[in-house]
Design a protein around this motif. Sequence first.
Motif, short mmCIF file in Angstrom:
data_model
loop_
_atom_site.label_atom_id
_atom_site.label_comp_id
_atom_site.label_asym_id
_atom_site.label_seq_id
_atom_site.Cartn_x
_atom_site.Cartn_y
_atom_site.Cartn_z
N TYR A 129 0.42 -1.02 0.05
CA TYR A 129 -0.06 -0.06 0.00
C TYR A 129 0.77 1.45 -0.49
CZ TYR A 129 -3.63 -3.28 1.90
OH TYR A 129 -4.61 -3.82 1.82
N GLN B 13 0.84 5.01 0.78
CA GLN B 13 0.12 5.98 1.51
C GLN B 13 0.51 7.93 1.55
OE1 GLN B 13 -0.51 7.08 5.49
NE2 GLN B 13 -1.84 7.51 6.02
N LEU C 111 -5.42 4.78 2.27
CA LEU C 111 -3.58 4.09 2.12
C LEU C 111 -4.24 2.93 0.83
CD1 LEU C 111 -3.44 1.68 5.09
CD2 LEU C 111 -2.22 3.07 3.95
N PHE D 1 -4.02 0.84 -2.22
CA PHE D 1 -3.44 -0.56 -3.09
C PHE D 1 -2.79 -0.40 -3.86
CE2 PHE D 1 -3.72 -5.05 -2.69
CZ PHE D 1 -4.13 -5.54 -4.01
N ASN E 260 -3.57 -9.83 -7.21
CA ASN E 260 -4.31 -8.81 -7.59
C ASN E 260 -3.55 -7.45 -8.33
OD1 ASN E 260 -7.61 -9.67 -7.24
ND2 ASN E 260 -5.81 -10.15 -5.21
N ASN F 1 -4.46 0.34 -9.06
CA ASN F 1 -4.44 1.43 -10.47
C ASN F 1 -3.20 2.72 -10.41
OD1 ASN F 1 -6.62 0.59 -11.37
ND2 ASN F 1 -7.64 2.18 -10.27
#
Lengths: 115, 112
Positions: free
Chosen positions: A35, A37, A43, A45, A56, A59
Amino acid sequence: KAGVTQTPRYLIKTRGQQVTLSCSPISGHRSVSWYQQTPGQGLQFLFEYFSETQRNKGNFPGRFSGRQFSNSRSEMNVSTLELGDSALYLCASSLAVGGWDDIQYFGAGTRLSVL
Amino acid sequence: ILNVEQSPQSLHVQEGDSTNFTCSFPSSNFYALHWYRWETAKSPEALFVMTLNGDEKKKGRISATLNTKEGYSYLYIKGSQPEDSATYLCALGYFGNEKLTFGTGTRLTIIP
């Protein structure tokens, strides 16, 4: 039981450079998520790895990549750094036995500053 | 784009008082809701994971409720203590969306 370990804790880089961050999950955890930040943002992903495969992806541009090793340790790489990449990068591990009701265990993060 | 909203953004509470804050989310395709506590200079730490409508969880002075039909969860802290000062994050998991979506958090400061 050791927690999630991220190294390094702090990094200073300049624009155009590349950087590699490392995450060692809790022993027995097979899923590692990354993640980002930034101030004012939740957060965000980046991606998740499970059994050495990216399962997974969020973007983010292709400059952000990662991999997972057979011992579940994971690395995240950012190429051609931009000022906007300055952020706290967190990784989290989980057992990933089921779905998204698995608790995520977070590391302390790597603070990246791009000058 | 999933919109997970937490309110208020920040909160100051006198030590000993009770408080609560909200996580609002789209209710369609709900899978799970997580609450995390994130103290400064530490790692986010899981408080609860909730999956069923009407679910309630309790851990000491902290409890949470979940309403998946209307899309909200409340986190309650009873008798706030200085060690409760932290940012509280909620995160949502949805069917067909293979990631947790985090809110921006509620920053709680307990005033001694």
